[in-house]
Design an enzyme around this catalytic site. Structure first.
Site, PDB file in Angstrom:
ATOM      1  N   ASP A   1       0.843  -1.199   0.000  1.00 37.08           N
ATOM      2  CA  ASP A   1       0.000   0.000   0.000  1.00 37.08           C
ATOM      3  C   ASP A   1       0.879   1.250   0.000  1.00 37.08           C
ATOM      4  O   ASP A   1       1.639   1.486   0.940  1.00 37.08           O
ATOM      5  CB  ASP A   1      -0.899  -0.022   1.242  1.00 37.08           C
ATOM      6  CG  ASP A   1      -2.047   0.971   1.172  1.00 37.08           C
ATOM      7  OD1 ASP A   1      -1.839   2.077   0.645  1.00 37.08           O
ATOM      8  OD2 ASP A   1      -3.150   0.624   1.648  1.00 37.08           O
TER       9      ASP A   1
ATOM     10  N   HIS B   1      -2.701  -0.178  -2.671  1.00 35.16           N
ATOM     11  CA  HIS B   1      -3.922   0.453  -2.168  1.00 35.16           C
ATOM     12  C   HIS B   1      -5.066   0.309  -3.174  1.00 35.16           C
ATOM     13  O   HIS B   1      -4.860   0.374  -4.379  1.00 35.16           O
ATOM     14  CB  HIS B   1      -3.639   1.937  -1.908  1.00 35.16           C
ATOM     15  CG  HIS B   1      -4.726   2.661  -1.203  1.00 35.16           C
ATOM     16  ND1 HIS B   1      -4.949   2.532   0.144  1.00 35.16           N
ATOM     17  CD2 HIS B   1      -5.660   3.527  -1.661  1.00 35.16           C
ATOM     18  CE1 HIS B   1      -5.975   3.289   0.497  1.00 35.16           C
ATOM     19  NE2 HIS B   1      -6.422   3.899  -0.585  1.00 35.16           N
TER      20      HIS B   1
END
Length: 226
Positions: free
Chosen positions: A164, A195
């Site tokens: 992420d 993400h």
């Protein structure tokens, strides 16, 4: 069952929410793009699975009715600007008001599912409200509020993207280490995902891992809200 627009009242004023379906209620907590087609589609899918899905307009204090996509630089700039202005503490108050509204409609149990900004808010919903079960996807900033994790007394499921770009490895470690001792918290790490890997049509969408995460979510909700 057609979609509805709800009006939810708070001490600070009223805001709208997109709603669909009947059954145990699930509060769908938006990303930084407002109540857009992605959020409405999630609500519609939950409604088709036998839930009452309610997505509150959490940006109403800044500007009501925001609806952005992730497709242009201008929209990303606006979304990050909204994120910077947003007060998560007030957002949780609005989620609590939405939960109360759902109970007022007759829902015996209420869950929550949030993404990105909504992933943080799903975590805080588990910490601060009477929500029966909460799910957070790739929440941003949970590590900064990890001290509240001890207040979680109802089930929380977190999906964490290992790569992420908004939650670096040290932040992920803080989350995993900080919550692993709480028996009410279930966490799953997706090591190769970035993400928003579950956002259909997004740049980092990964079908297989999104399906895995979503299947885990539906099983979790069925267990705790059914």
């Amino acid at each position: 069952m057609s979609a509805e627009t709800l009006t939810i009242k708070t001490a600070d004023g009223s805001f709208s929410a997109y709603a669909r379906g009947r059954g145990p209620a699930i509060i769908v907590i938006q990303e930084i793009f407002g109540i857009n087609q992605v959020m409405r589609d999630i609500c519609d899918d939950l409604a088709a699975s036998g839930y009452r899905a309610i997505c509150p307009d959490l940006f109403w204090r800044i500007e009501p009715g925001i609806e952005l996509t992730d497709k242009t630089d201008a929209e990303w700039k606006q979304a990050f600007d909204l994120f910077g202005k947003f007060d998560p503490d007030k957002g949780i108050e609005d989620i609590a008001a939405t939960i109360a509204h759902a109970h007022g409609e007759g829902a015996a149990k209420v869950g929550a599912v949030g993404y990105c900004l909504g992933g943080l808010l799903a975590y805080l919903t588990a910490c601060r409200t009477d929500c029966d079960a909460s799910v957070g996807y790739y929440g941003v900033g949970i590590q900064d509020r990890i001290g509240e994790g001890g207040k979680i007394t109802k089930p929380l499921l977190l999906h964490i993207a290992g790569k992420d770009q908004f939650v670096p490895p040290e932040a992920q470690k803080m989350i995993l280490d900080g919550l692993k001792a709480n028996p009410k918290v279930e966490m799953h790490l997706y090591p190769e995902r970035d993400h928003a890997f579950a956002r259909v049509g997004g740049a980092h969408f990964h079908r297989e891992d999104a399906e895995m995460a979503n299947n885990r979510t539906m099983a979790f909700l069925e267990k705790h809200l059914g």
